[in-house]
Design a protein around this motif. Structure first.
Motif, PDB file in Angstrom:
ATOM      1  N   HIS A 121       0.870  -1.173   0.000  1.00 61.36           N
ATOM      2  CA  HIS A 121       0.000   0.000   0.000  1.00 61.36           C
ATOM      3  C   HIS A 121       0.906   1.221   0.000  1.00 61.36           C
ATOM      4  O   HIS A 121       1.934   1.225   0.681  1.00 61.36           O
ATOM      5  CB  HIS A 121      -0.900  -0.003   1.239  1.00 61.36           C
ATOM      6  CG  HIS A 121      -1.984  -1.046   1.158  1.00 61.36           C
ATOM      7  ND1 HIS A 121      -1.712  -2.392   1.188  1.00 61.36           N
ATOM      8  CD2 HIS A 121      -3.326  -0.923   1.029  1.00 61.36           C
ATOM      9  CE1 HIS A 121      -2.852  -3.061   1.082  1.00 61.36           C
ATOM     10  NE2 HIS A 121      -3.854  -2.202   0.990  1.00 61.36           N
ATOM     11  N   ILE A 122       0.542   2.232  -0.756  1.00 58.42           N
ATOM     12  CA  ILE A 122       1.482   3.342  -0.962  1.00 58.42           C
ATOM     13  C   ILE A 122       0.835   4.719  -0.796  1.00 58.42           C
ATOM     14  O   ILE A 122      -0.393   4.869  -0.877  1.00 58.42           O
ATOM     15  CB  ILE A 122       2.121   3.284  -2.374  1.00 58.42           C
ATOM     16  CG1 ILE A 122       1.050   3.517  -3.467  1.00 58.42           C
ATOM     17  CG2 ILE A 122       2.837   1.965  -2.595  1.00 58.42           C
ATOM     18  CD1 ILE A 122       1.627   3.896  -4.806  1.00 58.42           C
ATOM     19  N   VAL A 123       1.690   5.714  -0.562  1.00 59.41           N
ATOM     20  CA  VAL A 123       1.316   7.133  -0.629  1.00 59.41           C
ATOM     21  C   VAL A 123       2.509   7.878  -1.240  1.00 59.41           C
ATOM     22  O   VAL A 123       3.649   7.713  -0.775  1.00 59.41           O
ATOM     23  CB  VAL A 123       1.049   7.745   0.769  1.00 59.41           C
ATOM     24  CG1 VAL A 123       0.600   9.209   0.623  1.00 59.41           C
ATOM     25  CG2 VAL A 123       0.008   6.953   1.545  1.00 59.41           C
ATOM     26  N   TRP A 124       2.274   8.666  -2.259  1.00 56.94           N
ATOM     27  CA  TRP A 124       3.360   9.428  -2.896  1.00 56.94           C
ATOM     28  C   TRP A 124       3.848  10.541  -1.965  1.00 56.94           C
ATOM     29  O   TRP A 124       3.040  11.172  -1.273  1.00 56.94           O
ATOM     30  CB  TRP A 124       2.889  10.007  -4.231  1.00 56.94           C
ATOM     31  CG  TRP A 124       2.696   8.923  -5.242  1.00 56.94           C
ATOM     32  CD1 TRP A 124       1.530   8.260  -5.505  1.00 56.94           C
ATOM     33  CD2 TRP A 124       3.702   8.317  -6.067  1.00 56.94           C
ATOM     34  NE1 TRP A 124       1.744   7.279  -6.445  1.00 56.94           N
ATOM     35  CE2 TRP A 124       3.073   7.295  -6.817  1.00 56.94           C
ATOM     36  CE3 TRP A 124       5.072   8.528  -6.237  1.00 56.94           C
ATOM     37  CZ2 TRP A 124       3.760   6.486  -7.726  1.00 56.94           C
ATOM     38  CZ3 TRP A 124       5.763   7.742  -7.158  1.00 56.94           C
ATOM     39  CH2 TRP A 124       5.106   6.732  -7.883  1.00 56.94           C
ATOM     40  N   LEU A 125       5.157  10.786  -1.948  1.00 60.91           N
ATOM     41  CA  LEU A 125       5.719  11.868  -1.132  1.00 60.91           C
ATOM     42  C   LEU A 125       5.341  13.215  -1.733  1.00 60.91           C
ATOM     43  O   LEU A 125       5.378  13.390  -2.954  1.00 60.91           O
ATOM     44  CB  LEU A 125       7.263  11.780  -1.068  1.00 60.91           C
ATOM     45  CG  LEU A 125       7.830  10.938   0.072  1.00 60.91           C
ATOM     46  CD1 LEU A 125       7.531   9.459  -0.144  1.00 60.91           C
ATOM     47  CD2 LEU A 125       9.340  11.152   0.210  1.00 60.91           C
ATOM     48  N   GLU A 126       4.975  14.156  -0.845  1.00 63.39           N
ATOM     49  CA  GLU A 126       4.636  15.518  -1.258  1.00 63.39           C
ATOM     50  C   GLU A 126       5.470  16.476  -0.430  1.00 63.39           C
ATOM     51  O   GLU A 126       5.673  16.241   0.770  1.00 63.39           O
ATOM     52  CB  GLU A 126       3.150  15.815  -0.968  1.00 63.39           C
ATOM     53  CG  GLU A 126       2.162  14.823  -1.552  1.00 63.39           C
ATOM     54  CD  GLU A 126       1.808  15.121  -2.994  1.00 63.39           C
ATOM     55  OE1 GLU A 126       2.394  16.072  -3.562  1.00 63.39           O
ATOM     56  OE2 GLU A 126       0.951  14.409  -3.535  1.00 63.39           O
ATOM     57  N   VAL A 127       5.904  17.586  -1.031  1.00 59.99           N
ATOM     58  CA  VAL A 127       6.774  18.522  -0.307  1.00 59.99           C
ATOM     59  C   VAL A 127       6.054  19.242   0.827  1.00 59.99           C
ATOM     60  O   VAL A 127       6.698  19.835   1.686  1.00 59.99           O
ATOM     61  CB  VAL A 127       7.400  19.569  -1.259  1.00 59.99           C
ATOM     62  CG1 VAL A 127       8.399  18.897  -2.187  1.00 59.99           C
ATOM     63  CG2 VAL A 127       6.339  20.312  -2.039  1.00 59.99           C
ATOM     64  N   GLU A 128       4.712  19.167   0.845  1.00 63.84           N
ATOM     65  CA  GLU A 128       3.963  19.808   1.925  1.00 63.84           C
ATOM     66  C   GLU A 128       4.305  19.195   3.280  1.00 63.84           C
ATOM     67  O   GLU A 128       4.211  19.857   4.312  1.00 63.84           O
ATOM     68  CB  GLU A 128       2.452  19.703   1.684  1.00 63.84           C
ATOM     69  CG  GLU A 128       1.919  20.625   0.590  1.00 63.84           C
ATOM     70  CD  GLU A 128       2.361  20.242  -0.814  1.00 63.84           C
ATOM     71  OE1 GLU A 128       2.597  19.029  -1.057  1.00 63.84           O
ATOM     72  OE2 GLU A 128       2.500  21.137  -1.659  1.00 63.84           O
ATOM     73  N   ASP A 129       4.668  17.925   3.306  1.00 57.42           N
ATOM     74  CA  ASP A 129       5.135  17.317   4.552  1.00 57.42           C
ATOM     75  C   ASP A 129       6.621  17.616   4.689  1.00 57.42           C
ATOM     76  O   ASP A 129       7.413  17.296   3.815  1.00 57.42           O
ATOM     77  CB  ASP A 129       4.879  15.806   4.529  1.00 57.42           C
ATOM     78  CG  ASP A 129       5.534  15.113   5.722  1.00 57.42           C
ATOM     79  OD1 ASP A 129       5.171  15.446   6.866  1.00 57.42           O
ATOM     80  OD2 ASP A 129       6.426  14.274   5.510  1.00 57.42           O
ATOM     81  N   GLN A 130       6.995  18.209   5.834  1.00 55.88           N
ATOM     82  CA  GLN A 130       8.365  18.690   6.022  1.00 55.88           C
ATOM     83  C   GLN A 130       9.396  17.558   5.966  1.00 55.88           C
ATOM     84  O   GLN A 130      10.472  17.715   5.383  1.00 55.88           O
ATOM     85  CB  GLN A 130       8.434  19.382   7.384  1.00 55.88           C
ATOM     86  CG  GLN A 130       9.519  20.414   7.483  1.00 55.88           C
ATOM     87  CD  GLN A 130       9.651  20.916   8.913  1.00 55.88           C
ATOM     88  OE1 GLN A 130       8.657  21.032   9.629  1.00 55.88           O
ATOM     89  NE2 GLN A 130      10.873  21.195   9.322  1.00 55.88           N
TER      90      GLN A 130
END
Ligand code: OGA
Ligand code: MN
Length: 190
Positions: A58-67
């Motif tokens: 199961h996955i979630v793409w990394l986003e720059v909004e999370d520090q």
């Protein structure tokens, strides 16, 4: 790392991040995966499909909004520049997702990129698993291009980074007896 990549097409690096950054990233990963994880698909665009006989993460793409994710992406950006300077890989961009394999989950033997499609060039996997015992399984098996002889069997130890050329190395994730967390990513060509 540069020497390993140049000589054998893959590299395994331990103690990749400073401890404080690692611990923050582990906590972010747990939180983000718990809230947003979705079954990973196979293929891209309109041909994308779910197939749990092939992969069960199961996955979630990394986003720059999370520090913490942004910090990891910064590290990979510095790595990209270093690889381009020293190995002339022509890496252009990077994308990555958190991945969670529940006990027993696997990802069958596959290639991350197909020759000719000049997309994914260099695969990265960074492991987040504190106190992983080798008996827990969950190895990343990396094969030579023939698809059967083993190039490396990698235990998914905390703070370990694996790099391999995406078009050259078939690989698979073996099932483990405990939950297995990682960040899988890909540098793309221009
Ligand atoms: C992938 C993959 C390996 C791992 O996500 O494509 O091969 O060890 N992951 O998690
Ligand atoms: Mn893969």
């Amino acid at each position: 790392m540069i020497r390993q990549l140049a000589d054998q097409g893959f590299a395994v690096i331990d103690a990749f991040l400073p401890a404080t950054q690692l611990h923050a990233l582990q906590q972010s990963a747990q939180r983000i995966l718990a809230a947003q994880a979705k079954p990973a698909g196979i293929g891209r665009g309109p041909l994308r499909e779910l197939d749990s006989t092939v992969r069960q993460d199961h996955i979630v793409w990394l986003e720059v909004e999370d520090q913490c994710s942004a910090g990891f992406l910064d590290c990979m950006e510095r790595l990209r520049q270093q690889l381009n300077q020293q190995l002339y890989l022509g890496l252009f961009s990077y994308e990555a997702h958190f991945a969670c394999y529940q006990p027993g989950a696997f990802y069958r033997k596959h290639l991350d990129a197909f020759k000719g499609e000049r997309n994914r060039r260099l695969s990265t996997v960074f492991y987040l698993n504190a106190e992983w015992q080798p008996q827990a399984g969950g190895e990343l098996m990396i094969y030579h291009a023939d698809g059967t002889s083993v190039a490396a069997s990698v235990t998914p130890l905390e703070n370990r980074l694996v790099l391999f050329m995406s078009e050259e190395f078939p690989h698979e994730v073996l099932p483990a007896t405990r939950q297995r967390l990682s960040i899988a990513g890909w540098f793309r060509g221009a």
